[in-house]
Enzyme design. Structure first.
Site, mmCIF file in Angstrom:
data_model
loop_
_atom_site.group_PDB
_atom_site.id
_atom_site.type_symbol
_atom_site.label_atom_id
_atom_site.label_comp_id
_atom_site.label_asym_id
_atom_site.label_seq_id
_atom_site.Cartn_x
_atom_site.Cartn_y
_atom_site.Cartn_z
ATOM 1 N N LYS A 144 0.848 -1.204 0.000
ATOM 2 C CA LYS A 144 0.000 0.000 0.000
ATOM 3 C C LYS A 144 0.880 1.249 0.000
ATOM 4 C CE LYS A 144 -1.919 2.691 2.973
ATOM 5 N NZ LYS A 144 -1.741 3.946 2.236
ATOM 6 N N GLU A 158 9.741 0.696 10.771
ATOM 7 C CA GLU A 158 10.806 1.705 10.632
ATOM 8 C C GLU A 158 10.104 3.048 10.823
ATOM 9 O OE1 GLU A 158 12.686 4.608 9.215
ATOM 10 O OE2 GLU A 158 12.716 3.610 7.254
ATOM 11 N N CYS A 209 13.128 10.395 7.977
ATOM 12 C CA CYS A 209 13.001 9.923 9.361
ATOM 13 C C CYS A 209 14.329 10.090 10.107
ATOM 14 C CB CYS A 209 12.518 8.487 9.385
ATOM 15 S SG CYS A 209 13.352 7.458 8.198
ATOM 16 N N GLU A 231 9.239 15.129 16.427
ATOM 17 C CA GLU A 231 9.699 15.054 15.043
ATOM 18 C C GLU A 231 8.908 16.046 14.193
ATOM 19 O OE1 GLU A 231 8.872 11.382 12.857
ATOM 20 O OE2 GLU A 231 10.822 11.601 11.883
HETATM 21 P P1 ADP Z 1 2.835 10.615 7.850
HETATM 22 O O1 ADP Z 1 2.311 11.092 9.177
HETATM 23 O O2 ADP Z 1 4.228 11.030 7.601
HETATM 24 O O3 ADP Z 1 1.897 10.814 6.699
HETATM 25 P P2 ADP Z 1 1.952 8.001 8.390
HETATM 26 O O4 ADP Z 1 2.583 7.161 9.409
HETATM 27 O O5 ADP Z 1 0.623 8.632 8.704
HETATM 28 O O6 ADP Z 1 3.010 9.060 7.988
HETATM 29 O O7 ADP Z 1 1.759 7.207 7.033
HETATM 30 C C1 ADP Z 1 2.642 6.234 6.543
HETATM 31 C C2 ADP Z 1 1.832 5.152 5.855
HETATM 32 O O8 ADP Z 1 0.945 4.573 6.824
HETATM 33 C C3 ADP Z 1 0.918 5.647 4.728
HETATM 34 O O9 ADP Z 1 0.889 4.664 3.706
HETATM 35 C C4 ADP Z 1 -0.440 5.752 5.403
HETATM 36 O O10 ADP Z 1 -1.512 5.627 4.500
HETATM 37 C C5 ADP Z 1 -0.382 4.562 6.347
HETATM 38 N N1 ADP Z 1 -1.292 4.645 7.489
HETATM 39 C C6 ADP Z 1 -1.746 5.747 8.137
HETATM 40 N N2 ADP Z 1 -2.583 5.403 9.124
HETATM 41 C C7 ADP Z 1 -2.671 4.058 9.137
HETATM 42 C C8 ADP Z 1 -3.362 3.089 9.933
HETATM 43 N N3 ADP Z 1 -4.160 3.462 10.926
HETATM 44 N N4 ADP Z 1 -3.182 1.775 9.639
HETATM 45 C C9 ADP Z 1 -2.373 1.397 8.643
HETATM 46 N N5 ADP Z 1 -1.706 2.244 7.850
HETATM 47 C C10 ADP Z 1 -1.840 3.556 8.086
#
Ligand code: ADP
Length: 497
Positions: free
Chosen positions: A195, A270, A304, A401
């Site tokens: 994804k 990560e 990161c 961060e």
């Molecule tokens: P950022 O805050 O930098 O956007 P995220 O950690 O929110 O980073 O997003 C990283 C990835 O995790 C993206 O592919 C996002 O769609 C996915 N993501 C965000 N929320 C969830 C969740 N609750 N469960 C699984 N994947 C998620």
């Protein structure tokens, strides 16, 4: 602000103002719901194209396809050598389509095209090649039993693919993060549902086509774009997924972990960082100053491992702050397609608001921006490279961060003072040390609670170097041979003779 003057690669044009499907079982399909979501050009804020929006039903279809491809079909029967050749071919095709991929990355993420050309794309190609070589080097051990005569048992271990893997990736290096995840999993014989981040799905979709062109069998790699709360959460929770590999924020990492508990799938994470970058007064200062600027401003600070806490030995504090600020002021903030762009927009309006919010909070808490501190213009998501001083350990800008081009510069007195200061964070992803004293460099490196320590350099990445976090920066390692642990199970076979 200058406008884009680089002409668009014909391969890229078809990704713009178009509608894209998702890859399930070798077919490009609409979402079961028929829904789509927009991806934006962060340099303009305009919609770039629309993408099929994956949700639970699509995740179910993709996991079923990955399961079928793992259990039967050509993939499990393929020899490691043949598998390695296909993985290598993905690297070759990334090179063949390098310009197209670099342009897609720049358009969708905002990064300078020259950076995508020089870093993201070649590193992604190299990653597939590095792991292609590992496909034929999966080994177990023969083991003598401690309590039995040597002629009574023959025992050995086998390394087997972990199974169906869910891979959820972020938007900061969209293609490269896909490569970090896919290459070792493919080399080990897993099948995958990937994804991409909702902000930057385009290069992953193009990579899906490349994977098909390379001859990876149907169902081995499925790509389901969509939102984290829906598609991502469904993948992390799915009972027929054997392992989830995630790169993203620490906050979401914790959600992934909870979701994975249902079937106790294996988890690797990560996550975020707040990395210390330490300049001693015996450093080569020209190198240290440009290195400290690069450590935070590369990829607009959307790394990161960004060197976001700059610690400077007190007698050279003003000189280094001046030097880094001068570097910041020379950075040309433009759309990624502008040939003079050194720093593009942040990835999204949300991210720009988040970063500006941190800059404001720093100022409210008493920090001073030596340079930067604001947005650039009012179109697109540009912010100024920013150096903050007069900070202290309690401030949000020092503890949290930011994930933007904002560095806090703080003085320290000596090696014994800097170690606890550096480690005073919930994170432990990376660190930098600048000094000519080799003994001090390695002594401090040993005491830093961080997964990577760079000495007289920063942001040096290589497929061969393991990368990952201590503390709340993650579980497990990406890259090197260490990542292979994430994608294999160890089976012990013990036979009575
Ligand atoms: P950022 O805050 O930098 O956007 P995220 O950690 O929110 O980073 O997003 C990283 C990835 O995790 C993206 O592919 C996002 O769609 C996915 N993501 C965000 N929320 C969830 C969740 N609750 N469960 C699984 N994947 C998620």
């Amino acid at each position: 602000m200058a406008t884009a003057v680089i002409s668009m690669d014909p391969g890229v044009s078809r990704f713009v103002a178009a509608k894209h499907r998702m890859l399930i079982n070798g077919k490009w399909v609409e979402a079961a719901s028929g829904k789509t979501f927009p991806t934006y050009n962060p340099a303009t804020g305009e919609v770039l194209s629309n993408i099929a929006e994956g949700d639970v039903a699509d995740v179910n279809r993709a996991v079923a396809a990955a399961r079928a491809a793992f259990e039967s079909g050509p993939w499990p029967k393929m020899s490691p050598s043949e598998r390695g050749r296909l993985v290598w071919k993905i690297g070759d095709l990334i090179e063949k389509y390098a310009e197209e991929l670099a342009q897609l990355e720049s358009l969708d993420n905002g990064k300078p095209l020259k950076v995508a050309r020089a870093a993201d794309v070649p590193l992604a190609a190299d990653h597939f090649r590095y792991y292609a070589g590992w496909a034929t080097k999966i080994e177990g051990n023969t083991i003598s039993l401690g309590l039995a005569p040597a002629d009574k048992f023959h025992a050995y271990t086998r390394r087997e693919p972990v199974g169906v893997v869910a891979q959820i990736i972020p938007w900061n290096f969209p293609l490269l993060m896909a490569a970090w995840k896919l290459a070792p999993a493919l080399a080990m014989g897993c099948t995958i549902v990937l994804k991409p981040a909702e902000q930057t799905p385009l290069s992953a979709l193009r990579l899906g086509e490349i994977i098909q062109e390379a001859g990876i069998p149907d169902g081995v790699v499925n790509i389901v774009p969509g939102y984290g709360e829906t598609a991502g959460a469904a993948l992390a929770a799915h009972d027929d997924v054997d392992k989830v590999a995630f790169t993203g924020s620490t906050e979401v990492g914790k959600l992934i972990l909870k979701a994975a508990a249902g079937n106790l799938k294996k988890v690797s994470l990560e996550l975020g960082g707040k990395s210390p970058n330490i300049v001693f007064d015996d450093a080569d200062l020209d190198r240290a100053i440009s290195g400290a600027a690069g450590a935070i401003f590369f990829n607009h600070g959307q790394c990161c491992c960004a060197g976001s806490r700059l610690f400077i030995e007190k007698d050279i504090f003003d000189k280094v702050v001046d030097g880094v600020s001068q570097h910041a002021e020379k950075i040309r903030v433009r759309p990624g397609f502008d040939p003079e762009c050194d720093m593009g927009p942040l990835v999204s309006e949300e991210q720009m608001n988040r970063v500006c919010g941190y800059m404001d909070s720093g100022k409210q808490e008493g920090a001073k921006a030596v340079t930067g501190g604001t947005r650039v213009g009012d179109k697109g998501y540009f912010v100024k490279p920013t150096v903050l001083v007069n900070t202290n350990d309690k401030m949000k800008v020092v503890q949290e961060e930011i994930f933007g081009p904002v560095v806090t510069a703080m003085p320290f007195s000596d090696a014994s003072d800097i170690v606890p200061k550096s480690n005073d964070t919930i994170y432990g992803l990376a660190a930098g040390i600048w000094t000519r004293d080799i003994k001090k460099a390695h002594a401090v490196a040993a005491k830093l609670r961080a997964g990577t320590v760079w000495i007289n350099c920063y942001n040096v990445f290589d497929a061969a170097l393991p990368f990952g976090g201590y503390k709340q920066s993650g579980w497990g390692r990406e890259m090197g041979h260490e990542v292979l642990e994430n994608y294999t199970e160890v089976k012990t076979v013990c036979a009575a003779l």
